[in-house]
Design an enzyme around this catalytic site. Structure first.
Site, PDB file in Angstrom:
ATOM      1  N   CYS A  97       0.838  -1.208   0.000  1.00 54.60           N
ATOM      2  CA  CYS A  97       0.000   0.000   0.000  1.00 54.60           C
ATOM      3  C   CYS A  97       0.872   1.257   0.000  1.00 54.60           C
ATOM      4  O   CYS A  97       1.729   1.419   0.869  1.00 54.60           O
ATOM      5  CB  CYS A  97      -0.888  -0.008   1.244  1.00 54.60           C
TER       6      CYS A  97
HETATM    7  N1  LIG Z   1      -6.114   8.136   4.038  1.00 56.01           N
HETATM    8  C1  LIG Z   1      -5.582   6.872   4.237  1.00 56.01           C
HETATM    9  C2  LIG Z   1      -5.821   5.967   3.051  1.00 56.01           C
HETATM   10  C3  LIG Z   1      -5.260   4.601   3.247  1.00 56.01           C
HETATM   11  C4  LIG Z   1      -5.817   3.598   2.223  1.00 56.01           C
HETATM   12  O1  LIG Z   1      -6.658   3.935   1.386  1.00 56.01           O
HETATM   13  N2  LIG Z   1      -5.325   2.341   2.281  1.00 56.01           N
HETATM   14  C5  LIG Z   1      -5.840   1.304   1.396  1.00 56.01           C
HETATM   15  C6  LIG Z   1      -4.720   0.446   0.849  1.00 56.01           C
HETATM   16  S1  LIG Z   1      -3.652   1.238  -0.282  1.00 56.01           S
HETATM   17  C7  LIG Z   1      -6.682   0.336   2.199  1.00 56.01           C
HETATM   18  O2  LIG Z   1      -6.258  -0.120   3.244  1.00 56.01           O
HETATM   19  N3  LIG Z   1      -7.860  -0.020   1.696  1.00 56.01           N
HETATM   20  C8  LIG Z   1      -8.665  -1.038   2.299  1.00 56.01           C
HETATM   21  C9  LIG Z   1     -10.118  -0.972   1.919  1.00 56.01           C
HETATM   22  O3  LIG Z   1     -10.523   0.058   1.394  1.00 56.01           O
HETATM   23  O4  LIG Z   1     -10.815  -1.955   2.158  1.00 56.01           O
HETATM   24  C10 LIG Z   1      -4.117   7.072   4.519  1.00 56.01           C
HETATM   25  O5  LIG Z   1      -3.433   7.787   3.759  1.00 56.01           O
HETATM   26  O6  LIG Z   1      -3.648   6.560   5.516  1.00 56.01           O
END
Ligand SMILES: N[C@@H](CCC(=O)N[C@@H](CS)C(=O)NCC(=O)O)C(=O)O
Length: 326
Positions: free
Chosen positions: A48
């Protein structure tokens, strides 16, 4: 329930929800979450890009032994991030025996939680609760708040221009972070996860315009985005550019140009961060997984396509770029 990084608004645009847990670890010993070695753990998947920011900062600051990392499987499962015991992932959560999915942590913290179960997640082992799940804030905490426990030469005050977020540059860094987040970090998602041709067309132009703007920023010979000292703006751009040719250009339909062929200054900047192990303690190269990125994004796009997404025709460079006149 199928999950994936496919947040869409009504008009087919990709919209990233705000993070939920927003407390801060502080250098103040009397704060709710004081910076103490051994107290906090980062739950993440190294694939990620948002989590990658925090992993780089942890290594840049020499915080590997002070802040634990619990790594999920590199490709998200049907129920979100999970521990698999394979490909660098732990078999289960060492803090909560029996937990194998990130959703269990979020729901433990708040049984009514109805947001996304995202990484990175910074957790306080002592009080057994989440501290923060917003990577930009975790990056900032790591940049300065733990300085009492990091080796002296890695403290912000002893860095070339005062660390990752130096006082004198804060306004300019914030301003750059804002458009780089909008058009580049999140821009690649707005292109790759657009659910209509219109949303795709609307977002691909600003993405490449922002890359052009960054390329010209480096044309005065500066080594980093803000001169001779590395700042958080470099860390934030790195995690997108290190994935660009491997996954965003190939899988996420960011087709107009590649970094290695079309942006020589950005490419040199990328090489400098990636290879300068001596200066950066291997923070960029050793946290990157070049052979994993395409898989993760291809899987996320597959879910969108299987979900019945309409045909999106990728943008193609014009004739004069594709086949220039003799
Ligand atoms: N605003 C967050 C965004 C984090 C994010 O979108 N992470 C994604 C992976 S790249 C995630 O864990 N998605 C899981 C989901 O949406 O189920 C940050 O920058 O910490």
């Amino acid at each position: 329930m199928a999950t994936g990084i496919t947040y869409q608004s009504k008009d087919g645009k990709f919209v990233r929800p705000d993070s939920t847990f927003r407390s801060f670890v502080s250098s103040d010993p009397n704060s709710q979450f004081p910076a103490e070695a051994g107290r906090y753990v980062l739950y993440l998947s190294p694939s990620c890009p948002w989590a990658h920011r925090t992993l780089i900062a942890r290594k840049l600051k020499g915080l590997e032994s002070a802040i634990d990392v619990y790594t999920f499987h590199p490709v998200m499962g049907p129920e979100g991030w999970y521990f698999s015991g394979e490909e660098g992932s732990l078999a289960e959560d060492p803090l909560h025996p029996g937990f194998t999915k990130i959703r269990q942590l979020y729901l433990k913290a708040d049984p009514n939680y109805d947001g996304r179960f995202t990484v990175p997640l910074l957790w306080d082992k002592k009080t057994d609760q989440p501290v923060n799940n917003e990577s930009s804030e975790i990056l900032r905490m790591f940049g300065s708040e733990f300085d009492a426990v990091v080796p002296e030469h890695l403290r912000a005050a002893n860095q070339p221009n005062g660390g990752l977020y130096p006082e004198a540059l804060r306004k300019d860094i914030d301003e750059l972070n804002e458009w780089v987040y909008r058009d580049v970090n999140n821009g690649v998602y707005k292109v790759g996860f657009a659910a209509t041709q219109e949303a795709y067309n609307e977002n691909i132009t600003p993405l490449f315009a922002a890359l052009d703007r960054l390329e010209s920023r480096l044309s005065d010979g500066r080594k980093f985005l803000f001169g001779d000292g590395l700042t958080e703006a470099d860390v934030r751009l790195f995690t997108t550019l290190v994935r660009f040719d491997a996954a965003y250009h190939t899988v996420m339909q960011c087709t107009l140009r590649s970094i290695r062929h079309d942006y020589p200054l950005l490419h040199s900047w990328l090489r400098r961060l990636y290879w300068d192990d001596g200066r950066f303690n291997g923070a960029f190269r050793e946290t990157s997984l070049l052979d994993k990125y395409a898989h993760g994004y291809a899987d996320a796009r597959r879910r969108i396509v299987l979900g019945g997404a309409p045909l999106i025709v990728p943008a193609v460079p014009k004739e004069e770029e594709l086949i220039p006149k003799l």
